[in-house]
Write a protein that holds these residues in place. Structure first.
Motif, mmCIF file in Angstrom:
data_model
loop_
_atom_site.group_PDB
_atom_site.id
_atom_site.type_symbol
_atom_site.label_atom_id
_atom_site.label_comp_id
_atom_site.label_asym_id
_atom_site.label_seq_id
_atom_site.Cartn_x
_atom_site.Cartn_y
_atom_site.Cartn_z
ATOM 1 N N SER A 1 106.558 54.053 41.999
ATOM 2 C CA SER A 1 106.864 54.091 40.569
ATOM 3 C C SER A 1 107.964 53.077 40.259
ATOM 4 O O SER A 1 108.616 52.537 41.167
ATOM 5 C CB SER A 1 107.330 55.489 40.167
ATOM 6 O OG SER A 1 108.574 55.791 40.783
ATOM 7 N N ASN A 2 108.203 52.837 38.974
ATOM 8 C CA ASN A 2 109.262 51.906 38.583
ATOM 9 C C ASN A 2 110.633 52.377 39.079
ATOM 10 O O ASN A 2 111.447 51.575 39.545
ATOM 11 C CB ASN A 2 109.290 51.740 37.055
ATOM 12 C CG ASN A 2 108.111 50.933 36.545
ATOM 13 O OD1 ASN A 2 107.529 50.141 37.288
ATOM 14 N ND2 ASN A 2 107.746 51.140 35.283
ATOM 15 N N SER A 3 110.875 53.675 38.973
ATOM 16 C CA SER A 3 112.175 54.202 39.413
ATOM 17 C C SER A 3 112.341 54.056 40.927
ATOM 18 O O SER A 3 113.454 53.800 41.417
ATOM 19 C CB SER A 3 112.329 55.672 39.003
ATOM 20 O OG SER A 3 111.332 56.478 39.609
ATOM 21 N N GLN A 4 111.266 54.209 41.674
ATOM 22 C CA GLN A 4 111.339 54.040 43.130
ATOM 23 C C GLN A 4 111.601 52.578 43.494
ATOM 24 O O GLN A 4 112.355 52.294 44.436
ATOM 25 C CB GLN A 4 110.051 54.538 43.783
ATOM 26 C CG GLN A 4 109.928 56.063 43.765
ATOM 27 C CD GLN A 4 108.572 56.548 44.238
ATOM 28 O OE1 GLN A 4 107.540 55.887 44.035
ATOM 29 N NE2 GLN A 4 108.548 57.722 44.855
ATOM 30 N N ILE A 5 111.000 51.665 42.766
ATOM 31 C CA ILE A 5 111.225 50.238 43.014
ATOM 32 C C ILE A 5 112.672 49.868 42.697
ATOM 33 O O ILE A 5 113.314 49.100 43.429
ATOM 34 C CB ILE A 5 110.241 49.379 42.190
ATOM 35 C CG1 ILE A 5 108.817 49.569 42.727
ATOM 36 C CG2 ILE A 5 110.628 47.902 42.231
ATOM 37 C CD1 ILE A 5 107.741 48.892 41.893
ATOM 38 N N ILE A 6 113.210 50.436 41.615
ATOM 39 C CA ILE A 6 114.617 50.178 41.262
ATOM 40 C C ILE A 6 115.534 50.697 42.370
ATOM 41 O O ILE A 6 116.491 50.021 42.776
ATOM 42 C CB ILE A 6 114.961 50.846 39.912
ATOM 43 C CG1 ILE A 6 114.222 50.116 38.768
ATOM 44 C CG2 ILE A 6 116.470 50.835 39.669
ATOM 45 C CD1 ILE A 6 114.326 50.815 37.432
ATOM 46 N N ALA A 7 115.265 51.914 42.868
ATOM 47 C CA ALA A 7 116.072 52.491 43.940
ATOM 48 C C ALA A 7 115.984 51.638 45.207
ATOM 49 O O ALA A 7 116.989 51.398 45.890
ATOM 50 C CB ALA A 7 115.612 53.914 44.237
ATOM 51 N N GLU B 1 104.425 47.885 52.424
ATOM 52 C CA GLU B 1 103.010 48.200 52.677
ATOM 53 C C GLU B 1 102.445 49.116 51.598
ATOM 54 O O GLU B 1 101.255 49.057 51.279
ATOM 55 C CB GLU B 1 102.879 48.858 54.053
ATOM 56 C CG GLU B 1 101.443 49.185 54.447
ATOM 57 C CD GLU B 1 101.350 49.880 55.794
ATOM 58 O OE1 GLU B 1 100.266 50.409 56.104
ATOM 59 O OE2 GLU B 1 102.369 49.912 56.531
ATOM 60 N N HIS B 2 103.318 49.951 51.014
ATOM 61 C CA HIS B 2 102.852 50.924 50.019
ATOM 62 C C HIS B 2 103.504 50.693 48.657
ATOM 63 O O HIS B 2 103.496 51.582 47.807
ATOM 64 C CB HIS B 2 103.148 52.346 50.507
ATOM 65 C CG HIS B 2 102.456 52.705 51.786
ATOM 66 N ND1 HIS B 2 103.006 52.451 53.020
ATOM 67 C CD2 HIS B 2 101.234 53.280 52.020
ATOM 68 C CE1 HIS B 2 102.171 52.876 53.962
ATOM 69 N NE2 HIS B 2 101.093 53.379 53.385
ATOM 70 N N ARG B 3 104.042 49.512 48.435
ATOM 71 C CA ARG B 3 104.735 49.199 47.183
ATOM 72 C C ARG B 3 103.834 49.446 45.973
ATOM 73 O O ARG B 3 104.315 49.906 44.925
ATOM 74 C CB ARG B 3 105.206 47.740 47.187
ATOM 75 C CG ARG B 3 105.809 47.284 45.856
ATOM 76 C CD ARG B 3 106.104 45.802 45.874
ATOM 77 N NE ARG B 3 107.365 45.505 46.523
ATOM 78 C CZ ARG B 3 108.517 45.430 45.880
ATOM 79 N NH1 ARG B 3 108.579 45.660 44.576
ATOM 80 N NH2 ARG B 3 109.630 45.145 46.521
ATOM 81 N N HIS B 4 102.550 49.159 46.104
ATOM 82 C CA HIS B 4 101.646 49.288 44.953
ATOM 83 C C HIS B 4 101.494 50.744 44.510
ATOM 84 O O HIS B 4 100.970 51.009 43.416
ATOM 85 C CB HIS B 4 100.268 48.692 45.270
ATOM 86 C CG HIS B 4 99.606 49.286 46.491
ATOM 87 N ND1 HIS B 4 100.044 49.033 47.775
ATOM 88 C CD2 HIS B 4 98.546 50.126 46.599
ATOM 89 C CE1 HIS B 4 99.264 49.690 48.636
ATOM 90 N NE2 HIS B 4 98.354 50.357 47.949
#
Length: 470
Positions: free
Chosen positions: A438-444, A432-435
């Motif tokens: 950050s890139n590092s959070q998406i990688i994690a 829901e809040h992916r947008h």
């Protein structure tokens, strides 16, 4: 020729060999091992020879510069001879093998023991010694042997093995915990009453972690009723001139009585039956009337009083009376051990009614951190609930970086606990809040989804035996 050499090896011949290789006299070995010279002489030179204990063998291993477990494969000759078993030597030997991981030695001995059903009691004694000394994981194998080989499912050692096994396998994996509940549920009534009390408390706690509120209610009702019966019987027994000491239980009897009310209130609260939950809180708010109270019992009564006060505050807040929060915070400051459990519910209330608790979170920030070692079954569940609610709280206030970090922490905890519904909720919250991530959070996030944080079986820890804040 090599086979012949192996067959000729014996415990004493190997020790004599090391004495010769190191140039040690018995006096020197005695000095290094702490074993008396006379005893060593009787062990190695007399006929018949004096038996060697496993502790003495370990002491000699150290003296010769070997690791624990040296010559363990030869030690059974000290325990098994001409069809006779030396239980005083065999039980410590198997316990020690389990402690240091000599599974090869255990399997070799067990195969011989199981030829006679009477030897199952030896395996039970080994399991009990391991369990009572805190080696629950190591005890599992022996309890399983008892269960698999004991034909009488009503025997004391069979039923107790079922209970100990249920306790020993409890950890942060809720799926495995539930399987253990299913296996054990049909056996707890066969236990002695004093053990039934703790079994019911454990069953209720496991179900609480899995959000099985109706099951929590069921076990809480059973616990409350049984504790009442045991209490009344104890009062009658104490009037008898032949009365002995109070019935031996793992916890004080007042704990089981109070937890019967507390767990019932907790289950009702989770089902949003707040007014009914309040009635059960009154059941443990003041247990000073309990007649069988020593110093430990008095301390437990005081704990219940504190828990009842805090739980009453949080229930009032769940009903919308969040003006009571300052009074609750003041009370918590006098009881720091209860701060984090209470914060979980305070966080839920803040999200439900939209009030700000930034100041509260800042004041109690030192109580909300955790390490991997802190996460037993109950605390893992609490930390998940706190992190998930805090994620919602931060995201609602558009503090997206903090909120997404908390979502990731929640996701990792749900993964650790193998709790599918919690995991799914966290995935939904992140997406829901992916947008805003950050890139590092998406990688994690991707690493967790791919199984990067899944724990292995060696990290299992026991569930706490009781809790206080709903």
């Amino acid at each position: 020729m090599e086979l012949q050499k192996t067959m000729q090896r014996s415990l004493r011949s190997e020790i004599q060999k090391r004495l010769k290789e190191n140039g040690y006299t018995l006096s020197k070995l005695s000095e290094l091992s702490g074993i008396g010279t006379g005893h060593l002489s009787e062990m190695l030179n007399s006929s018949p020879s004096r038996a060697i204990t496993v502790n003495q063998l370990d002491a000699m291993a150290t003296a010769f510069g070997h690791a624990p477990g040296w010559l363990y494969e030869l030690y059974p000759e000290e325990c098994l001879s001409e069809g006779k078993i030396s239980r005083p030597r065999l039980v410590p030997y198997l316990v020690r093998c389990a402690e240091i991981g000599r599974k090869d030695c255990i399997k070799a001995v067990v195969s011989n023991l199981l030829e006679n059903p009477k030897n199952i009691s030896i395996l039970f004694s080994v399991a009990e010694q391991l369990f009572q000394s805190g080696k629950q994981k190591e005890s599992v194998f022996f309890y399983e042997l008892v269960i698999d080989n004991e034909k009488d499912s009503y025997s004391d050692q069979f039923v107790m093995s079922q209970y100990r096994l249920f306790r020993a396998v409890q950890g942060t994996n809720t799926e495995e915990n539930w399987k253990a509940v299913i296996r054990f549920d049909s056996y707890w009534k066969r236990l002695p009453e004093n053990v039934q009390l703790d079994a019911l408390l454990q069953l209720a706690n496991v179900c609480f972690m899995m959000y099985r509120w109706k099951d929590v209610e069921k076990y809480a009702d059973e616990l409350r009723n049984l504790a009442t019966i045991v209490y009344e019987n104890e009062l009658l027994r104490r009037t008898s001139p032949k009365a002995n000491d109070l019935l031996k239980t793992e916890r004080h009897l007042v704990v089981y009585y109070g937890q019967g009310f507390l767990l019932k209130a907790a289950a009702l609260k989770k089902q949003r039956l707040y007014e009914e939950a309040k009635q059960y809180i009154q059941g443990y708010a003041d247990l000073g009337w309990f007649e069988i109270l020593d110093e430990t019992g008095q301390q437990e009564v005081e704990k219940f009083r504190v828990w009842a006060k805090i739980n009453s505050y949080t229930l009032d807040m769940m009903l919308g009376n969040y003006e009571i929060l300052p009074e609750c915070i003041t009370f918590l400051e006098d009881h720091p051990g209860e701060i984090f459990p209470a914060l979980v519910t305070i966080m839920e209330c803040a999200n439900k009614y939209g009030f700000c608790i930034d100041e509260v979170l800042e004041r109690f920030s030192e109580y909300t951190s955790y390490t991997e070692d802190d996460l037993n079954g109950l605390s893992a569940s609490r930390h998940f609930r706190f992190r998930y609610q805090k994620a919602i709280y931060e995201l609602q206030r558009e503090r997206f970086n903090i909120g997404i970090n908390e979502t990731l922490r929640s996701l990792a905890l749900a993964d650790k606990m193998n709790h599918y519904q919690d995991f799914k909720q966290c995935v939904s919250l992140f997406e829901e809040h992916r947008h805003h991530a950050s890139n590092s959070q998406i990688i994690a996030y991707n690493k967790i989804i791919e199984g990067g944080t899944q724990t292995n079986e060696s990290s299992v820890t026991l569930v706490s035996s009781s809790f206080g804040i709903l």
